[in-house]
Each structure stands twice: as C-alpha cells, then as structure tokens.
Motif scaffolding. Structure first.
Motif, PDB file in Angstrom:
ATOM      1  N   THR A  32      34.275  25.644  34.541  1.00 41.65           N
ATOM      2  CA  THR A  32      34.869  26.449  35.609  1.00 41.65           C
ATOM      3  C   THR A  32      35.955  25.660  36.323  1.00 41.65           C
ATOM      4  O   THR A  32      35.701  24.588  36.870  1.00 41.65           O
ATOM      5  CB  THR A  32      33.803  26.890  36.625  1.00 41.65           C
ATOM      6  OG1 THR A  32      32.801  27.660  35.955  1.00 41.65           O
ATOM      7  CG2 THR A  32      34.420  27.725  37.739  1.00 41.65           C
ATOM      8  N   THR A  33      37.173  26.194  36.322  1.00 45.49           N
ATOM      9  CA  THR A  33      38.271  25.518  37.007  1.00 45.49           C
ATOM     10  C   THR A  33      38.246  25.841  38.499  1.00 45.49           C
ATOM     11  O   THR A  33      37.557  26.767  38.944  1.00 45.49           O
ATOM     12  CB  THR A  33      39.625  25.959  36.433  1.00 45.49           C
ATOM     13  OG1 THR A  33      39.833  27.354  36.739  1.00 45.49           O
ATOM     14  CG2 THR A  33      39.685  25.756  34.924  1.00 45.49           C
ATOM     15  N   CYS A  34      39.016  25.108  39.248  1.00 47.01           N
ATOM     16  CA  CYS A  34      39.125  25.369  40.688  1.00 47.01           C
ATOM     17  C   CYS A  34      39.647  26.779  40.931  1.00 47.01           C
ATOM     18  O   CYS A  34      39.170  27.486  41.827  1.00 47.01           O
ATOM     19  CB  CYS A  34      40.054  24.332  41.324  1.00 47.01           C
ATOM     20  SG  CYS A  34      39.417  22.643  41.258  1.00 47.01           S
ATOM     21  N   TYR A  35      40.626  27.188  40.134  1.00 50.18           N
ATOM     22  CA  TYR A  35      41.194  28.531  40.248  1.00 50.18           C
ATOM     23  C   TYR A  35      40.129  29.591  40.000  1.00 50.18           C
ATOM     24  O   TYR A  35      39.994  30.563  40.749  1.00 50.18           O
ATOM     25  CB  TYR A  35      42.343  28.660  39.253  1.00 50.18           C
ATOM     26  CG  TYR A  35      42.938  30.048  39.140  1.00 50.18           C
ATOM     27  CD1 TYR A  35      43.931  30.475  40.020  1.00 50.18           C
ATOM     28  CD2 TYR A  35      42.533  30.923  38.134  1.00 50.18           C
ATOM     29  CE1 TYR A  35      44.485  31.749  39.904  1.00 50.18           C
ATOM     30  CE2 TYR A  35      43.081  32.183  38.012  1.00 50.18           C
ATOM     31  CZ  TYR A  35      44.053  32.592  38.899  1.00 50.18           C
ATOM     32  OH  TYR A  35      44.604  33.838  38.785  1.00 50.18           O
ATOM     33  N   GLU A  36      39.334  29.408  38.947  1.00 50.49           N
ATOM     34  CA  GLU A  36      38.291  30.375  38.607  1.00 50.49           C
ATOM     35  C   GLU A  36      37.201  30.425  39.670  1.00 50.49           C
ATOM     36  O   GLU A  36      36.666  31.503  39.966  1.00 50.49           O
ATOM     37  CB  GLU A  36      37.688  30.027  37.247  1.00 50.49           C
ATOM     38  CG  GLU A  36      38.637  30.243  36.090  1.00 50.49           C
ATOM     39  CD  GLU A  36      38.095  29.696  34.785  1.00 50.49           C
ATOM     40  OE1 GLU A  36      38.408  30.294  33.733  1.00 50.49           O
ATOM     41  OE2 GLU A  36      37.367  28.686  34.808  1.00 50.49           O
ATOM     42  N   ALA A  37      36.864  29.267  40.233  1.00 45.02           N
ATOM     43  CA  ALA A  37      35.847  29.237  41.287  1.00 45.02           C
ATOM     44  C   ALA A  37      36.288  30.094  42.468  1.00 45.02           C
ATOM     45  O   ALA A  37      35.488  30.847  43.033  1.00 45.02           O
ATOM     46  CB  ALA A  37      35.595  27.800  41.735  1.00 45.02           C
ATOM     47  N   ILE A  38      37.560  29.995  42.848  1.00 40.27           N
ATOM     48  CA  ILE A  38      38.081  30.813  43.944  1.00 40.27           C
ATOM     49  C   ILE A  38      38.039  32.287  43.576  1.00 40.27           C
ATOM     50  O   ILE A  38      37.586  33.131  44.362  1.00 40.27           O
ATOM     51  CB  ILE A  38      39.519  30.394  44.297  1.00 40.27           C
ATOM     52  CG1 ILE A  38      39.539  29.003  44.924  1.00 40.27           C
ATOM     53  CG2 ILE A  38      40.151  31.411  45.258  1.00 40.27           C
ATOM     54  CD1 ILE A  38      40.932  28.461  45.180  1.00 40.27           C
ATOM     55  N   CYS A  39      38.503  32.615  42.363  1.00 38.02           N
ATOM     56  CA  CYS A  39      38.563  34.022  41.945  1.00 38.02           C
ATOM     57  C   CYS A  39      37.197  34.676  41.911  1.00 38.02           C
ATOM     58  O   CYS A  39      37.083  35.900  42.090  1.00 38.02           O
ATOM     59  CB  CYS A  39      39.219  34.129  40.565  1.00 38.02           C
ATOM     60  SG  CYS A  39      40.982  33.737  40.549  1.00 38.02           S
ATOM     61  N   SER A  40      36.136  33.891  41.708  1.00 34.15           N
ATOM     62  CA  SER A  40      34.793  34.471  41.671  1.00 34.15           C
ATOM     63  C   SER A  40      34.392  35.071  43.016  1.00 34.15           C
ATOM     64  O   SER A  40      33.446  35.854  43.100  1.00 34.15           O
ATOM     65  CB  SER A  40      33.770  33.414  41.245  1.00 34.15           C
ATOM     66  OG  SER A  40      33.593  32.435  42.249  1.00 34.15           O
ATOM     67  N   GLY A  41      35.118  34.719  44.079  1.00 32.56           N
ATOM     68  CA  GLY A  41      34.809  35.248  45.403  1.00 32.56           C
ATOM     69  C   GLY A  41      35.157  36.711  45.587  1.00 32.56           C
ATOM     70  O   GLY A  41      34.631  37.363  46.498  1.00 32.56           O
ATOM     71  N   PHE A  42      36.039  37.250  44.755  1.00 35.69           N
ATOM     72  CA  PHE A  42      36.410  38.659  44.913  1.00 35.69           C
ATOM     73  C   PHE A  42      35.214  39.588  44.715  1.00 35.69           C
ATOM     74  O   PHE A  42      35.101  40.617  45.372  1.00 35.69           O
ATOM     75  CB  PHE A  42      37.516  39.037  43.921  1.00 35.69           C
ATOM     76  CG  PHE A  42      38.868  38.512  44.287  1.00 35.69           C
ATOM     77  CD1 PHE A  42      39.529  38.981  45.414  1.00 35.69           C
ATOM     78  CD2 PHE A  42      39.475  37.539  43.517  1.00 35.69           C
ATOM     79  CE1 PHE A  42      40.787  38.496  45.756  1.00 35.69           C
ATOM     80  CE2 PHE A  42      40.737  37.047  43.845  1.00 35.69           C
ATOM     81  CZ  PHE A  42      41.390  37.526  44.973  1.00 35.69           C
TER      82      PHE A  42
END
Length: 286
Positions: A156-166
C-alpha cells in the motif's frame, strides 16, 4: 494500484514546482456533506459497564458545531469507550441517551451514515497500515491464527492509504475518480507530502505517516474530526508540525474537533474546551 498509477502519470502530478496552498480549491473539490446540524454530540447521563466493571458513569456532555475539544484522561479513565460511543462502534450506545448530529442513536441511521461524517485517526488504525508481510507472519505464528494471511499492507502506497479514506476502507482503494485524485493531490501538496505519493506507507517516517492518516480522514470532508492520541510516539518537532496542521485546517474549514491526548503541550492552539475523565466520571468540563 494500476488505475492510480495511470492517473498520476496522465495528469502530470510529479512536478516539483511549488505552489501556494489553494484552500479554496480544496474546498471546491471536497465532497458536499450535510452540515445542517447544530449539535455534533449530546450525551445525557450515560452509563457503560462490562460485566461488573463500570467504565463510564453518569456522563453528560454536549459538543456544539464548530467547537474544538480536548479529551483528557489517564489510561483506564474511559476515553476509548467514550470515543467508541461517538464512532458508532459500541452497541451499548442504544441503551443510553446519545445524539449525534442532532439525531438520536437508534432512530434508523446506519453505522455508515455516521462514519461518513467523522474523520477518525487512532493508534490502532496506524498499526494496521504499518503491517508488513513479516509483521503479519510474526503475529500469525505467535497467536497460531493464520486467518491474518493476506492482511499485509506492505504494497500500500502513501497515495493509496489516503484514497482509502473516501470509502472508509482499511487499505488501498481502486475506484478513484479524477475529482477525488485531484483532491488528494491538493491535500498532499498543501501539507508538503506530495513527494510521498508512490512510496510504500510503512517506509514513510512516523511523523509523515500521522500526517498521511490525517489527510485520509479529511478527504471525505467530515464535519467532525476525532483524533485519538495522534502525536503518540512523535518527537517535539513532529508534534509541533502536526498540531500546527490541525490548527490550519480548523482555521480554514469549520470542523468540529475532538482531540485526545495525555499531555497539554500536545494540544493544538485552536482548542477552546476541555473534558477531563477520571475513573469513568467527568472530573472537569469547561
């Protein structure tokens, strides 16, 4: 995450050019959330017990929209249980007089209706995103529980971790729209973490990881932020940076804030109310 990589490549967000923070653009890109409530949290004579142990006793607490509260108490004071009543994770909420966003709990709302209005960061969430393959293997062997296999967040990349919040997912998220991607990139640029987007989350520094989880909580534009000991384990500089970011967010957006910490010097400057718990009861409220 192939779709996310294509978005990054196609839209050219790898430029190192610096820009001023575009708060209005972040607001424009953010999801529209119902903020017509007047009271975020209202608890009246709440009592929680497990078997014969009293966890919370006669707790009455009201949090108005836009207020910034510090929740303070030693380990075992009842803080975690109080938070679970807010974050829709405690079934005893239905046995008590509790209202969230002007609506009484148990009156037909779903857990997800509540969660989409709450941005949550906790030490337990942080541990989940730090799970590498070796970590999961170690836990599986020590507990003889192999159902954890496949729960590694190593890729899991940093970008993907953020996107999981949606969608309040725990891990990567593959269904990201262009508008959501743009919002994530604006947040990352605003908080000076854009360079982390392709990096595995577990390889970011501890301070960077906490900021990433904060952005994850913010992307769905929740009216209530619930930050549970977000500076735990951070050094003085990292703590100051994190709390200054929280101050900036509360200054630019009308967020209601519940900030949990053991220490007064870890509080954002925007805090204007305090509730202190001791052995399940309210010791101070002001």
């Amino acid at each position: 995450m192939q779709q996310s990589e294509e978005l990054i490549k196609d839209f050219g967000f790898n430029s190192s050019e610096r820009k001023e923070i575009e708060w209005k653009e972040i607001e424009r890109l953010s999801p529209v959330i119902d903020e017509s409530f007047e009271t975020a949290i209202q608890m009246t004579n709440v009592n929680i017990s497990f078997e014969d142990k009293v966890i919370l006793e006669d707790v009455s607490w009201t949090v108005k929209k836009g207020e910034h509260w510090a929740l303070i108490g030693h380990n075992g004071s009842g803080k975690s249980t109080l938070l679970s009543l807010i974050n829709a994770d405690n079934p005893q909420v239905y046995l008590n007089d509790i209202q969230l966003f002007d609506q009484k709990r148990g009156s037909g709302e779903s857990i997800w209706d509540i969660k989409k209005k709450i941005g949550y960061v906790s030490p337990e969430m942080h541990v989940f995103f730090q799970r590498t393959g070796s970590y999961v293997e170690t836990i599986s062997l020590s507990t003889n529980d192999y159902t954890l296999d496949g729960f590694s967040q190593e890729q899991t990349t940093c970008y993907e971790a953020i996107c999981s919040g949606f969608n309040d997912q725990m891990g990567s998220s593959a269904n990201i729209t262009f508008n959501q991607h743009s919002l994530v990139m604006h947040w990352m640029e605003a908080l000076e973490i854009k360079h982390l987007q392709p990096k595995p989350f577990y390889k970011a520094s501890l301070g960077e990881q906490r900021v990433l989880l904060l952005v994850r909580a913010l992307v769905k534009n929740p009216p209530l932020l619930l930050l549970d000991e977000p500076c735990q384990g951070l050094d003085k500089y990292q703590t100051q940076r994190f709390t200054s970011i929280v101050d900036d967010i509360c200054r630019h957006f009308n967020k209601t804030l519940i900030y949990v910490s053991h220490y007064a010097n870890e509080m954002p400057a925007c805090i204007n109310h305090r509730i202190v718990l001791e052995k399940g009861r309210i010791k101070e409220l002001y």
